[in-house]
Design a protein around this motif. Sequence first.
Motif, PDB file in Angstrom:
ATOM      1  N   ASN A 260      -0.001 -25.676   0.660  1.00 33.29           N
ATOM      2  CA  ASN A 260      -0.577 -26.264  -0.552  1.00 33.29           C
ATOM      3  C   ASN A 260      -1.496 -25.286  -1.277  1.00 33.29           C
ATOM      4  O   ASN A 260      -2.413 -25.700  -1.999  1.00 33.29           O
ATOM      5  CB  ASN A 260      -1.355 -27.548  -0.238  1.00 33.29           C
ATOM      6  N   LYS A 261      -1.255 -23.983  -1.047  1.00 32.20           N
ATOM      7  CA  LYS A 261      -2.042 -22.925  -1.686  1.00 32.20           C
ATOM      8  C   LYS A 261      -3.536 -23.044  -1.394  1.00 32.20           C
ATOM      9  O   LYS A 261      -4.376 -22.627  -2.195  1.00 32.20           O
ATOM     10  CB  LYS A 261      -1.818 -22.921  -3.206  1.00 32.20           C
ATOM     11  N   LYS A 262      -3.853 -23.616  -0.213  1.00 30.96           N
ATOM     12  CA  LYS A 262      -5.261 -23.785   0.117  1.00 30.96           C
ATOM     13  C   LYS A 262      -5.519 -23.699   1.615  1.00 30.96           C
ATOM     14  O   LYS A 262      -6.452 -23.040   2.057  1.00 30.96           O
ATOM     15  CB  LYS A 262      -5.756 -25.129  -0.425  1.00 30.96           C
ATOM     16  N   GLN A 263      -4.697 -24.361   2.430  1.00 32.17           N
ATOM     17  CA  GLN A 263      -4.879 -24.380   3.868  1.00 32.17           C
ATOM     18  C   GLN A 263      -4.196 -23.164   4.485  1.00 32.17           C
ATOM     19  O   GLN A 263      -3.017 -22.919   4.238  1.00 32.17           O
ATOM     20  CB  GLN A 263      -4.302 -25.667   4.460  1.00 32.17           C
ATOM     21  N   CYS A 264      -4.942 -22.428   5.301  1.00 35.14           N
ATOM     22  CA  CYS A 264      -4.478 -21.147   5.835  1.00 35.14           C
ATOM     23  C   CYS A 264      -4.226 -21.276   7.329  1.00 35.14           C
ATOM     24  O   CYS A 264      -5.005 -21.898   8.063  1.00 35.14           O
ATOM     25  CB  CYS A 264      -5.526 -20.057   5.562  1.00 35.14           C
ATOM     26  N   HIS A 265      -3.137 -20.663   7.785  1.00 36.83           N
ATOM     27  CA  HIS A 265      -2.787 -20.635   9.199  1.00 36.83           C
ATOM     28  C   HIS A 265      -2.324 -19.224   9.540  1.00 36.83           C
ATOM     29  O   HIS A 265      -1.500 -18.635   8.825  1.00 36.83           O
ATOM     30  CB  HIS A 265      -1.684 -21.647   9.514  1.00 36.83           C
ATOM     31  N   LEU A 266      -2.843 -18.676  10.642  1.00 39.69           N
ATOM     32  CA  LEU A 266      -2.499 -17.324  11.065  1.00 39.69           C
ATOM     33  C   LEU A 266      -1.153 -17.333  11.790  1.00 39.69           C
ATOM     34  O   LEU A 266      -0.994 -17.984  12.822  1.00 39.69           O
ATOM     35  CB  LEU A 266      -3.590 -16.755  11.978  1.00 39.69           C
ATOM     36  N   ASP A 267      -0.168 -16.609  11.239  1.00 38.64           N
ATOM     37  CA  ASP A 267       1.159 -16.517  11.843  1.00 38.64           C
ATOM     38  C   ASP A 267       1.295 -15.323  12.777  1.00 38.64           C
ATOM     39  O   ASP A 267       1.950 -15.427  13.818  1.00 38.64           O
ATOM     40  CB  ASP A 267       2.232 -16.418  10.756  1.00 38.64           C
ATOM     41  N   LEU A 268       0.689 -14.209  12.424  1.00 38.84           N
ATOM     42  CA  LEU A 268       0.846 -12.993  13.232  1.00 38.84           C
ATOM     43  C   LEU A 268      -0.258 -12.012  12.871  1.00 38.84           C
ATOM     44  O   LEU A 268      -0.673 -11.922  11.708  1.00 38.84           O
ATOM     45  CB  LEU A 268       2.219 -12.351  12.982  1.00 38.84           C
ATOM     46  N   LYS A 269      -0.720 -11.302  13.882  1.00 40.08           N
ATOM     47  CA  LYS A 269      -1.679 -10.222  13.690  1.00 40.08           C
ATOM     48  C   LYS A 269      -1.212  -9.020  14.500  1.00 40.08           C
ATOM     49  O   LYS A 269      -0.997  -9.110  15.712  1.00 40.08           O
ATOM     50  CB  LYS A 269      -3.083 -10.636  14.151  1.00 40.08           C
ATOM     51  N   PHE A 270      -1.056  -7.906  13.811  1.00 39.40           N
ATOM     52  CA  PHE A 270      -0.673  -6.677  14.493  1.00 39.40           C
ATOM     53  C   PHE A 270      -1.889  -6.075  15.183  1.00 39.40           C
ATOM     54  O   PHE A 270      -3.034  -6.260  14.742  1.00 39.40           O
ATOM     55  CB  PHE A 270      -0.070  -5.680  13.503  1.00 39.40           C
ATOM     56  N   ALA A 271      -1.643  -5.372  16.251  1.00 33.87           N
ATOM     57  CA  ALA A 271      -2.730  -4.803  17.044  1.00 33.87           C
ATOM     58  C   ALA A 271      -3.506  -3.776  16.232  1.00 33.87           C
ATOM     59  O   ALA A 271      -2.957  -3.099  15.344  1.00 33.87           O
ATOM     60  CB  ALA A 271      -2.170  -4.166  18.313  1.00 33.87           C
ATOM     61  N   ASN A 272      -4.797  -3.666  16.542  1.00 35.34           N
ATOM     62  CA  ASN A 272      -5.639  -2.682  15.872  1.00 35.34           C
ATOM     63  C   ASN A 272      -5.149  -1.274  16.197  1.00 35.34           C
ATOM     64  O   ASN A 272      -4.868  -0.942  17.347  1.00 35.34           O
ATOM     65  CB  ASN A 272      -7.096  -2.837  16.314  1.00 35.34           C
ATOM     66  N   GLY A 273      -5.063  -0.453  15.177  1.00 37.69           N
ATOM     67  CA  GLY A 273      -4.590   0.913  15.353  1.00 37.69           C
ATOM     68  C   GLY A 273      -3.126   1.097  15.063  1.00 37.69           C
ATOM     69  O   GLY A 273      -2.637   2.242  15.047  1.00 37.69           O
ATOM     70  N   THR A 274      -2.382  -0.007  14.831  1.00 35.29           N
ATOM     71  CA  THR A 274      -0.966   0.146  14.482  1.00 35.29           C
ATOM     72  C   THR A 274      -0.815   0.848  13.144  1.00 35.29           C
ATOM     73  O   THR A 274       0.017   1.737  12.980  1.00 35.29           O
ATOM     74  CB  THR A 274      -0.284  -1.224  14.451  1.00 35.29           C
ATOM     75  N   THR A 275      -1.625   0.467  12.182  1.00 37.73           N
ATOM     76  CA  THR A 275      -1.658   1.109  10.869  1.00 37.73           C
ATOM     77  C   THR A 275      -3.106   1.454  10.537  1.00 37.73           C
ATOM     78  O   THR A 275      -4.042   0.824  11.038  1.00 37.73           O
ATOM     79  CB  THR A 275      -1.075   0.185   9.788  1.00 37.73           C
ATOM     80  N   LEU A 276      -3.289   2.433   9.673  1.00 39.70           N
ATOM     81  CA  LEU A 276      -4.619   2.939   9.334  1.00 39.70           C
ATOM     82  C   LEU A 276      -4.856   2.813   7.839  1.00 39.70           C
ATOM     83  O   LEU A 276      -3.941   2.988   7.021  1.00 39.70           O
ATOM     84  CB  LEU A 276      -4.764   4.412   9.774  1.00 39.70           C
ATOM     85  N   TRP A 277      -6.088   2.470   7.490  1.00 41.23           N
ATOM     86  CA  TRP A 277      -6.489   2.398   6.088  1.00 41.23           C
ATOM     87  C   TRP A 277      -6.854   3.793   5.593  1.00 41.23           C
ATOM     88  O   TRP A 277      -7.379   4.596   6.371  1.00 41.23           O
ATOM     89  CB  TRP A 277      -7.682   1.442   5.953  1.00 41.23           C
ATOM     90  N   PRO A 278      -6.574   4.113   4.327  1.00 41.84           N
ATOM     91  CA  PRO A 278      -6.032   3.284   3.253  1.00 41.84           C
ATOM     92  C   PRO A 278      -4.501   3.227   3.284  1.00 41.84           C
ATOM     93  O   PRO A 278      -3.835   4.206   3.614  1.00 41.84           O
ATOM     94  CB  PRO A 278      -6.527   3.984   1.984  1.00 41.84           C
ATOM     95  N   LEU A 279      -3.981   2.079   2.945  1.00 40.98           N
ATOM     96  CA  LEU A 279      -2.530   1.871   2.893  1.00 40.98           C
ATOM     97  C   LEU A 279      -2.218   0.772   1.893  1.00 40.98           C
ATOM     98  O   LEU A 279      -3.090  -0.012   1.513  1.00 40.98           O
ATOM     99  CB  LEU A 279      -1.954   1.527   4.271  1.00 40.98           C
ATOM    100  N   SER A 280      -0.981   0.724   1.462  1.00 41.19           N
ATOM    101  CA  SER A 280      -0.476  -0.315   0.559  1.00 41.19           C
ATOM    102  C   SER A 280       0.840  -0.820   1.109  1.00 41.19           C
ATOM    103  O   SER A 280       1.588  -0.065   1.746  1.00 41.19           O
ATOM    104  CB  SER A 280      -0.297   0.225  -0.869  1.00 41.19           C
ATOM    105  N   LEU A 281       1.119  -2.100   0.866  1.00 38.87           N
ATOM    106  CA  LEU A 281       2.267  -2.767   1.469  1.00 38.87           C
ATOM    107  C   LEU A 281       3.205  -3.306   0.407  1.00 38.87           C
ATOM    108  O   LEU A 281       2.801  -3.626  -0.718  1.00 38.87           O
ATOM    109  CB  LEU A 281       1.816  -3.923   2.370  1.00 38.87           C
ATOM    110  N   HIS A 282       4.488  -3.403   0.798  1.00 36.04           N
ATOM    111  CA  HIS A 282       5.517  -4.125   0.056  1.00 36.04           C
ATOM    112  C   HIS A 282       6.325  -4.917   1.069  1.00 36.04           C
ATOM    113  O   HIS A 282       6.490  -4.493   2.222  1.00 36.04           O
ATOM    114  CB  HIS A 282       6.433  -3.178  -0.726  1.00 36.04           C
ATOM    115  N   SER A 283       6.839  -6.038   0.640  1.00 34.54           N
ATOM    116  CA  SER A 283       7.571  -6.921   1.541  1.00 34.54           C
ATOM    117  C   SER A 283       9.051  -6.914   1.203  1.00 34.54           C
ATOM    118  O   SER A 283       9.439  -7.012   0.025  1.00 34.54           O
ATOM    119  CB  SER A 283       7.029  -8.352   1.456  1.00 34.54           C
TER     120      SER A 283
END
Length: 660
Positions: A465-488
């Motif tokens: 409903n564009k308001k309630q948030c649920h965590l589906d997945l979290k990648f482990a720390n260190g898998t990717t490093l900032w700065p970065l940009s994403l596309h799906s």
Amino acid sequence: QAGDREGVAGWHRPRHFPPPKTPRHLLHLALALARAMRQSRRSLAWVLSVLLLAGCALAQDDAADAAESSDAQDDEVCPSDGSGPASCRGGAAEEEAAAQQQPVFTLTRSVSTARVPYTGPQADLITQEIDELQSIINLSTERVGLLKDLREALGSGHEVLLPGNSNIKALHEKLPILSEVVADDLRTPAAASEDYLVSKAVIPFDEQFEFLQWMPLRSPRSSTAASTQTSMPNTLLAAVRQNGDVHLLTPSGDLALAFRAGHDAPVTHVAVPSSQEEYLLATCDASGVIRVHKVNVRQRRLDKKAKSARRGNSSVEKISQHLGSMINVTVQLQKQMKLPDDGTGEASKVTTVAMVSQGSTKYLLAGDASGKITVFTRNGTVRSVLDTAEGIGGGVDSLYAVHGSVMYRSGQDWGYIDLERMELRHVDCPMFNGRVMDAVLDSQLASRVLVTDEDGTVWVFSVKNKKQCHLDLKFANGTTLWPLSLHSVRGYAIGLERGPEPALFALNMSQVGKSKPAAPGPKGADAVPVPPPPPPAKPIVWRRGRSAAKAWSLHRRAKEGDLLAFLSEDGHEIEIMELLMNVYTPLPQDQFGNFKMPVIAVAVVLVLGYQYMKNKGGRGSPIQGGGGRGGKLDLGGDTDFASMLRNKKRLTNLKSKKPF
């Protein structure tokens, strides 16, 4: 003869039949047996069986003879009268030995069972293993000596003939001890990038470009006739300079059109719609002026004058029209708009621009440094102004639009924009306690968001409903490093790390959406959150290091590989690549299964039974099943249509009568 005498059914080999000693005898035996079987009208299978039995008997007889001869040689007995083998006759034996030295040609086979003894050196297994290890030590010592000689030659200052300076530099450069280098499983790719990335074109430019965007087109093919079908591109690449010059390129790297956007100030932002309904290109400059151009793409055709010139002038060498560009691209200015004043007499600085379609209505959204989002309609009027700062004073960092949904990001605040009610919907995720540095919508599901925090960790949320948030997945720390940009893309997330070691990578999103829904809590309490599933063991599918990029863009295609475009850091080179990554989709299972045909049969029987019961004995039915009228249309009875026909006939008869 024995077969003819005793009958084929009871025929056997005679007891005193001499066994064959040579191949010639075996051939005669086979021919005789085949002739006997043919005369007795037996099948070919019996002939082959008899031949096989004869061969087996011959092999057994030869083995027996060879065994008897070897036993006789081992146990020789010399008689007293001098008659015996050659070894018992003394001088006669020497004559026979001399005679045996002469070549004798015979067809008989000889079977030798004697073994040749090994006369070489022998040693136990431990000694042999020691010798092998000693040989390896000697070889390694020789290699060490050669490497030392090479090091002395390189350090002596003399010219060493090696192919290229890079090889000499690699030999002198200090490297870490390979045995002490520990590989990081999180950042180690599971496959090679060469299997998924294909470079299509590298385009150098003398001018410096600043922005890069793919513009999707509606139809990938266009044709004037069924027999002359020409391939049309399904996208165009828009490269924009800071002075307003725009180049439209095809996926193969050919220049389709170059024009000027018409800005007086330097261009700061570029936006294209995510849908294929209309080809629009929006450019925004530093003064807040936004110019929207409409792009028309058609198949290139020759006009009447060009066609007549090609037909009439036969002396001029003709050049095929298929050698050049196959599309005709034109552009025209559709609308120019500007952000309203912020109360000080000057327009706010535009920080981001996006274009979105909500049904049949087209919107252009512009975020500024004061945290406001201005919504323009197609004709350039201001539809609404939304404030994301709410006294905080932060600007709008980004706007991301896909599938008619728009997501905004302003500092630590992020959420959706409801274009129907013209309001902001802030999203608060209780399991996320970091700062949102980048956020994009999933290409397949607009309610799924990919978020990057300040450490470069990627989070995947499902927003209801564009308001309630649920965590589906979290990648482990260190898998990717900032700065970065994403596309799906479908099944994966494509990212570009912009740090000291830039790299393009793909994240495995197969675990997304497999978490169970939140368990209901006690009465009157909130639902108990369920932890997300663990990330994949190999989260990075592939990784490729590349040079730093000023801008990059991705275009998703349904039946072909996705397209990637990278603008070099100096702005003088564009590289176009194709991404070949498919996701296996299982076939949908039939819910009815074997019940489909019985259900259809029962439905047909019920319909026929209903029609039969409805028309049985009915007088006023429109169709008679038989009887007096033979199943034709019955207009009798008290129907209105029949009475009208009778009245019409009466009127006709009255008109036909002549007055007296």
